[in-house]
Write a protein that holds these residues in place. Sequence first.
Motif, PDB file in Angstrom:
ATOM      1  N   ALA A 178      15.483 -12.172   1.970  1.00 54.07           N
ATOM      2  CA  ALA A 178      15.658 -12.704   3.313  1.00 54.07           C
ATOM      3  C   ALA A 178      17.073 -12.422   3.791  1.00 54.07           C
ATOM      4  N   ALA A 179      17.174 -11.981   5.043  1.00 54.32           N
ATOM      5  CA  ALA A 179      18.478 -11.720   5.644  1.00 54.32           C
ATOM      6  C   ALA A 179      18.859 -12.872   6.551  1.00 54.32           C
ATOM      7  N   SER A 180      20.102 -13.275   6.455  1.00 53.67           N
ATOM      8  CA  SER A 180      20.580 -14.324   7.343  1.00 53.67           C
ATOM      9  C   SER A 180      20.747 -13.751   8.737  1.00 53.67           C
ATOM     10  N   SER A 181      20.838 -14.594   9.721  1.00 52.48           N
ATOM     11  CA  SER A 181      21.103 -14.140  11.078  1.00 52.48           C
ATOM     12  C   SER A 181      22.442 -13.400  11.110  1.00 52.48           C
ATOM     13  N   PRO A 182      22.551 -12.288  11.765  1.00 55.50           N
ATOM     14  CA  PRO A 182      21.510 -11.588  12.504  1.00 55.50           C
ATOM     15  C   PRO A 182      20.538 -10.896  11.566  1.00 55.50           C
ATOM     16  N   PRO A 183      19.437 -10.432  12.076  1.00 56.55           N
ATOM     17  CA  PRO A 183      18.457  -9.754  11.228  1.00 56.55           C
ATOM     18  C   PRO A 183      19.084  -8.525  10.587  1.00 56.55           C
ATOM     19  N   PHE A 184      18.365  -7.952   9.692  1.00 55.12           N
ATOM     20  CA  PHE A 184      18.831  -6.735   9.055  1.00 55.12           C
ATOM     21  C   PHE A 184      19.321  -5.752  10.119  1.00 55.12           C
ATOM     22  N   PRO A 194      12.942   6.937   0.932  1.00 59.92           N
ATOM     23  CA  PRO A 194      13.328   7.971  -0.021  1.00 59.92           C
ATOM     24  C   PRO A 194      12.487   7.852  -1.275  1.00 59.92           C
ATOM     25  N   PRO A 195      12.519   8.842  -2.135  1.00 58.55           N
ATOM     26  CA  PRO A 195      11.713   8.775  -3.357  1.00 58.55           C
ATOM     27  C   PRO A 195      12.037   7.535  -4.196  1.00 58.55           C
ATOM     28  N   TYR A 196      10.993   6.951  -4.718  1.00 55.60           N
ATOM     29  CA  TYR A 196      11.159   5.851  -5.641  1.00 55.60           C
ATOM     30  C   TYR A 196      11.718   6.367  -6.964  1.00 55.60           C
ATOM     31  N   ALA A 197      12.314   5.476  -7.719  1.00 51.52           N
ATOM     32  CA  ALA A 197      12.719   5.837  -9.086  1.00 51.52           C
ATOM     33  C   ALA A 197      11.470   6.224  -9.864  1.00 51.52           C
ATOM     34  N   ASP A 198      11.595   7.225 -10.702  1.00 51.14           N
ATOM     35  CA  ASP A 198      10.446   7.691 -11.476  1.00 51.14           C
ATOM     36  C   ASP A 198       9.819   6.563 -12.288  1.00 51.14           C
ATOM     37  N   SER A 199      10.647   5.640 -12.727  1.00 51.39           N
ATOM     38  CA  SER A 199      10.165   4.566 -13.599  1.00 51.39           C
ATOM     39  C   SER A 199       9.231   3.600 -12.894  1.00 51.39           C
ATOM     40  N   VAL A 200       9.263   3.581 -11.544  1.00 58.57           N
ATOM     41  CA  VAL A 200       8.416   2.628 -10.825  1.00 58.57           C
ATOM     42  C   VAL A 200       7.462   3.318  -9.859  1.00 58.57           C
ATOM     43  N   LYS A 201       7.553   4.613  -9.754  1.00 55.71           N
ATOM     44  CA  LYS A 201       6.740   5.357  -8.796  1.00 55.71           C
ATOM     45  C   LYS A 201       5.249   5.110  -9.041  1.00 55.71           C
ATOM     46  N   GLY A 202       4.553   4.806  -7.963  1.00 55.98           N
ATOM     47  CA  GLY A 202       3.123   4.552  -8.069  1.00 55.98           C
ATOM     48  C   GLY A 202       2.770   3.120  -8.428  1.00 55.98           C
ATOM     49  N   ARG A 203       3.756   2.328  -8.810  1.00 53.90           N
ATOM     50  CA  ARG A 203       3.498   0.929  -9.187  1.00 53.90           C
ATOM     51  C   ARG A 203       4.175  -0.063  -8.243  1.00 53.90           C
ATOM     52  N   PHE A 204       5.350   0.277  -7.737  1.00 52.40           N
ATOM     53  CA  PHE A 204       6.107  -0.615  -6.866  1.00 52.40           C
ATOM     54  C   PHE A 204       6.072  -0.080  -5.439  1.00 52.40           C
ATOM     55  N   THR A 205       6.084  -0.999  -4.460  1.00 47.15           N
ATOM     56  CA  THR A 205       6.082  -0.624  -3.053  1.00 47.15           C
ATOM     57  C   THR A 205       7.082  -1.478  -2.297  1.00 47.15           C
ATOM     58  N   ILE A 206       7.943  -0.822  -1.525  1.00 46.80           N
ATOM     59  CA  ILE A 206       8.915  -1.525  -0.685  1.00 46.80           C
ATOM     60  C   ILE A 206       8.350  -1.647   0.722  1.00 46.80           C
ATOM     61  N   SER A 207       8.638  -2.769   1.378  1.00 47.70           N
ATOM     62  CA  SER A 207       8.191  -2.956   2.758  1.00 47.70           C
ATOM     63  C   SER A 207       9.107  -3.950   3.442  1.00 47.70           C
ATOM     64  N   THR A 208       8.992  -4.006   4.759  1.00 48.92           N
ATOM     65  CA  THR A 208       9.727  -4.990   5.542  1.00 48.92           C
ATOM     66  C   THR A 208       8.783  -5.608   6.562  1.00 48.92           C
ATOM     67  N   ASN A 209       9.173  -6.732   7.133  1.00 43.64           N
ATOM     68  CA  ASN A 209       8.408  -7.255   8.265  1.00 43.64           C
ATOM     69  C   ASN A 209       8.874  -6.546   9.536  1.00 43.64           C
ATOM     70  N   LYS A 210       8.177  -6.775  10.619  1.00 38.95           N
ATOM     71  CA  LYS A 210       8.429  -6.000  11.837  1.00 38.95           C
ATOM     72  C   LYS A 210       9.810  -6.242  12.404  1.00 38.95           C
ATOM     73  N   ILE A 211      10.312  -7.448  12.284  1.00 37.25           N
ATOM     74  CA  ILE A 211      11.598  -7.761  12.900  1.00 37.25           C
ATOM     75  C   ILE A 211      12.750  -7.607  11.913  1.00 37.25           C
ATOM     76  N   LYS A 212      12.415  -7.056  10.757  1.00 43.32           N
ATOM     77  CA  LYS A 212      13.444  -6.688   9.784  1.00 43.32           C
ATOM     78  C   LYS A 212      14.281  -7.882   9.307  1.00 43.32           C
ATOM     79  N   THR A 213      13.643  -9.030   9.221  1.00 46.74           N
ATOM     80  CA  THR A 213      14.350 -10.165   8.630  1.00 46.74           C
ATOM     81  C   THR A 213      13.973 -10.373   7.173  1.00 46.74           C
TER      82      THR A 213
END
Length: 118
Positions: free
Chosen positions: A23-29, A58-77
């Motif tokens: 979680a990012a404090s105000s202001p949003p990310f 960017p490319p994921y680290a090889d050690s987590v590729k295919g297993r981990f997924t990064i995401s954000t919410n729409k307002i980038k908080t």
Amino acid sequence: QVQLVESGGGLVQAGDSLRLSCAASSPPFSFYAMAWFRQAPGKEREFIAGVTGTGSTPPYADSVKGRFTISTNKIKTMMYLQMRSPKAEDTAVYYCASKATKGPFTYWGQGTQVAVSA
């Protein structure tokens, strides 16, 4: 000044799923890029996944590729790391980070511990 707070860590069995949140404090990310890093005992901190302000990843680290997924919410908080099929070697302190410009990441969370039992 952006403050980042991670949550969602804990003990998980190998093969289960876990989602980390940042979680990012105000202001949003306000970022050029955001990322997840981790540091295992006795090892250096390593980059595992990132996302730019335009939404590209960017490319994921090889050690987590295919297993981990990064995401954000729409307002980038919020930023997330979905961990699927974690392994014992994924045990580490996980950190989220962001930066407003090119160069090194300048904002860091305090970290959240993830322990994966075999």
